[in-house]
Design a protein around this motif. Sequence first.
Motif, PDB file in Angstrom:
ATOM      1  N   SER A 153       0.828  -1.212   0.000  1.00 23.40           N
ATOM      2  CA  SER A 153       0.000   0.000   0.000  1.00 23.40           C
ATOM      3  C   SER A 153       0.857   1.254   0.000  1.00 23.40           C
ATOM      4  N   MET A 154       2.142   1.085   0.308  1.00 23.57           N
ATOM      5  CA  MET A 154       3.092   2.205   0.439  1.00 23.57           C
ATOM      6  C   MET A 154       2.658   3.174   1.538  1.00 23.57           C
ATOM      7  N   MET A 155       2.009   2.634   2.568  1.00 28.39           N
ATOM      8  CA  MET A 155       1.604   3.413   3.736  1.00 28.39           C
ATOM      9  C   MET A 155       2.146   2.763   5.006  1.00 28.39           C
ATOM     10  N   ILE A 156       2.562   3.599   5.938  1.00 28.44           N
ATOM     11  CA  ILE A 156       3.037   3.143   7.243  1.00 28.44           C
ATOM     12  C   ILE A 156       2.215   3.847   8.307  1.00 28.44           C
ATOM     13  N   GLY A 157       1.837   3.123   9.348  1.00 26.31           N
ATOM     14  CA  GLY A 157       1.064   3.703  10.440  1.00 26.31           C
ATOM     15  C   GLY A 157       1.949   4.027  11.634  1.00 26.31           C
ATOM     16  N   LEU A 158       1.668   5.158  12.268  1.00 26.42           N
ATOM     17  CA  LEU A 158       2.354   5.549  13.513  1.00 26.42           C
ATOM     18  C   LEU A 158       1.293   5.858  14.555  1.00 26.42           C
ATOM     19  N   ILE A 159       1.333   5.151  15.675  1.00 27.86           N
ATOM     20  CA  ILE A 159       0.382   5.382  16.773  1.00 27.86           C
ATOM     21  C   ILE A 159       1.157   5.857  17.993  1.00 27.86           C
ATOM     22  N   VAL A 160       0.809   7.039  18.487  1.00 29.21           N
ATOM     23  CA  VAL A 160       1.445   7.604  19.683  1.00 29.21           C
ATOM     24  C   VAL A 160       0.345   7.986  20.673  1.00 29.21           C
ATOM     25  N   PRO A 161       0.679   8.170  21.949  1.00 30.77           N
ATOM     26  CA  PRO A 161      -0.351   8.542  22.923  1.00 30.77           C
ATOM     27  C   PRO A 161      -0.971   9.911  22.640  1.00 30.77           C
ATOM     28  N   ASP A 162      -0.126  10.887  22.260  1.00 27.06           N
ATOM     29  CA  ASP A 162      -0.626  12.255  22.093  1.00 27.06           C
ATOM     30  C   ASP A 162       0.291  13.007  21.137  1.00 27.06           C
ATOM     31  N   ILE A 163      -0.163  13.227  19.904  1.00 24.81           N
ATOM     32  CA  ILE A 163       0.678  13.890  18.910  1.00 24.81           C
ATOM     33  C   ILE A 163       0.919  15.349  19.284  1.00 24.81           C
ATOM     34  N   ALA A 164       0.119  15.909  20.190  1.00 19.05           N
ATOM     35  CA  ALA A 164       0.326  17.293  20.635  1.00 19.05           C
ATOM     36  C   ALA A 164       1.530  17.418  21.562  1.00 19.05           C
ATOM     37  N   ASN A 165       1.954  16.309  22.167  1.00 15.93           N
ATOM     38  CA  ASN A 165       3.140  16.313  23.026  1.00 15.93           C
ATOM     39  C   ASN A 165       4.371  16.472  22.138  1.00 15.93           C
TER      40      ASN A 165
ATOM     41  N   SER B 209      -3.429   9.361  17.390  1.00 15.45           N
ATOM     42  CA  SER B 209      -3.187   9.405  18.835  1.00 15.45           C
ATOM     43  C   SER B 209      -4.127   8.439  19.545  1.00 15.45           C
ATOM     44  N   SER B 210      -3.587   7.690  20.507  1.00 15.96           N
ATOM     45  CA  SER B 210      -4.404   6.737  21.269  1.00 15.96           C
ATOM     46  C   SER B 210      -5.017   7.362  22.515  1.00 15.96           C
ATOM     47  N   ASP B 211      -4.522   8.550  22.905  1.00 14.17           N
ATOM     48  CA  ASP B 211      -4.980   9.224  24.131  1.00 14.17           C
ATOM     49  C   ASP B 211      -4.780   8.356  25.367  1.00 14.17           C
TER      50      ASP B 211
ATOM     51  N   GLY C 237       3.269  -1.529   7.519  1.00 14.53           N
ATOM     52  CA  GLY C 237       3.924  -1.757   8.800  1.00 14.53           C
ATOM     53  C   GLY C 237       3.469  -0.717   9.817  1.00 14.53           C
ATOM     54  N   LEU C 238       3.806  -0.969  11.078  1.00 15.95           N
ATOM     55  CA  LEU C 238       3.386  -0.074  12.162  1.00 15.95           C
ATOM     56  C   LEU C 238       4.554   0.275  13.074  1.00 15.95           C
ATOM     57  N   ILE C 239       4.568   1.532  13.538  1.00 12.89           N
ATOM     58  CA  ILE C 239       5.445   1.964  14.620  1.00 12.89           C
ATOM     59  C   ILE C 239       4.516   2.438  15.733  1.00 12.89           C
ATOM     60  N   VAL C 240       4.681   1.897  16.951  1.00 14.64           N
ATOM     61  CA  VAL C 240       3.721   2.164  18.023  1.00 14.64           C
ATOM     62  C   VAL C 240       4.416   2.498  19.343  1.00 14.64           C
ATOM     63  N   ALA C 241       3.967   3.591  19.967  1.00 17.23           N
ATOM     64  CA  ALA C 241       4.295   3.866  21.370  1.00 17.23           C
ATOM     65  C   ALA C 241       3.077   3.391  22.149  1.00 17.23           C
ATOM     66  N   THR C 242       3.124   2.167  22.616  1.00 17.65           N
ATOM     67  CA  THR C 242       1.908   1.484  23.054  1.00 17.65           C
ATOM     68  C   THR C 242       1.414   1.888  24.442  1.00 17.65           C
ATOM     69  N   THR C 243       0.103   1.761  24.604  1.00 11.72           N
ATOM     70  CA  THR C 243      -0.565   1.969  25.885  1.00 11.72           C
ATOM     71  C   THR C 243      -1.008   0.631  26.476  1.00 11.72           C
TER      72      THR C 243
ATOM     73  N   ILE D  58       4.115  10.613  46.330  1.00  8.62           N
ATOM     74  CA  ILE D  58       4.059  10.024  44.991  1.00  8.62           C
ATOM     75  C   ILE D  58       2.613  10.069  44.512  1.00  8.62           C
ATOM     76  N   ARG D  59       2.361  10.865  43.455  1.00  8.31           N
ATOM     77  CA  ARG D  59       0.992  11.095  43.002  1.00  8.31           C
ATOM     78  C   ARG D  59       0.819  10.710  41.537  1.00  8.31           C
ATOM     79  N   GLU D  60      -0.212   9.902  41.284  1.00 10.77           N
ATOM     80  CA  GLU D  60      -0.557   9.534  39.909  1.00 10.77           C
ATOM     81  C   GLU D  60      -1.746  10.364  39.449  1.00 10.77           C
ATOM     82  N   ILE D  61      -1.630  10.943  38.263  1.00 11.52           N
ATOM     83  CA  ILE D  61      -2.654  11.838  37.737  1.00 11.52           C
ATOM     84  C   ILE D  61      -3.212  11.251  36.449  1.00 11.52           C
ATOM     85  N   PRO D  62      -4.533  11.090  36.355  1.00 10.15           N
ATOM     86  CA  PRO D  62      -5.116  10.486  35.145  1.00 10.15           C
ATOM     87  C   PRO D  62      -4.883  11.340  33.913  1.00 10.15           C
ATOM     88  N   PHE D  63      -4.538  10.694  32.809  1.00 12.74           N
ATOM     89  CA  PHE D  63      -4.224  11.381  31.554  1.00 12.74           C
ATOM     90  C   PHE D  63      -5.405  12.229  31.068  1.00 12.74           C
ATOM     91  N   THR D  64      -6.625  11.731  31.284  1.00 10.01           N
ATOM     92  CA  THR D  64      -7.810  12.396  30.749  1.00 10.01           C
ATOM     93  C   THR D  64      -8.153  13.688  31.474  1.00 10.01           C
TER      94      THR D  64
END
Length: 354
Positions: free
Chosen positions: A64-76, A101-103, A123-129, A220-226
Amino acid sequence: MKKVVLNDIAVSLGVSKALVSMVLNHQGDKNGISKATQEKVWLKARELNYIPNHIARGLRLGKSMMIGLIVPDIANIFFSRIARIIEDITNKAGYNLIISSSDENIERELQLIRKFTERQVDGLIVATTQSNKTEFLQLKRDGFPIVLIDRSLNINDIDYIGVDNTAGSFNAVNHLIDEGYRKIALLKPGPSHLKNLRDRETGFRKALKNAGIRINERFIREIPFTNLDAKAEDELKDLVKLGADAIFAINNRLAVSTLQFARKNNINIPEELGLITFDDHDLFEIGHPTVSAVSQPVAQIAEAAANKLLDKLRLNKPETLVQHFLLSTQFIPRESSAHFKHKAEASLKLFEIN
């Protein structure tokens, strides 16, 4: 209006159709075609308004000559920089990059992976969640080319490019300790299962333990991404009330939230509250105060990921040459972690000398 085809370009230049095809498919260098000739082909293609038929090319090549990239947040900025470099490299190889973006949402990421594979990306490149390996192991069994970046799932036979998060955090927190900070708090985003975040917390804990500083779990504090920005402010208010004298922000977005909180509440950094972030940002060099940061080798990560996937696609053997790259980070000390006590001691010494 007649559609321009490869033969039209070839006839107008007096060259073969095969030569034109090689140039427009980014194979000119590989086939020994001079730069001057390649430039003439590209100029003539633009002059004649040639539009390549990617569908036909894909059918011909079986790609297909296409590659997918999945990241958590492209705005970062960390992921946007990686995306830009990967896009440049894959585009030169004749591929189009599709970015989503997977958010930090597990189900959304799974849907994106399935959409990409259904659209027959090569093919795929992924920063996985993901919290487990199931989806990626299935892709591996299906012979689908994939490279993981930033976050590892400890899958030995899938390529991974990341950094030594534990060492990076350890060095940063050691710096805070050396500067005289003792009540150091950790701000981390969810989800907590992500290995890169767990490794950063491990480095944080290891530095405190090595210095003989008791680890206060309330620091130590965890903060939800959303709901990260609003929740960060609440957690920072509580940490300051508890007496925290420094913040180790596990990513640059939380560092920005800390700066905003400090400014809003007239808290001086670093005199009243020290700050270090994991992930650098251009603005951290020019703001006031400048912000100490653990810098990741963004270009190296992106280049290694893009080239690794392209190698798999060229060889048409996704199961070969599996590698795990663990790159080093660099700690950059700036104003936000220079402890006021040290400044005062330095000023006193200077006064005594004069």
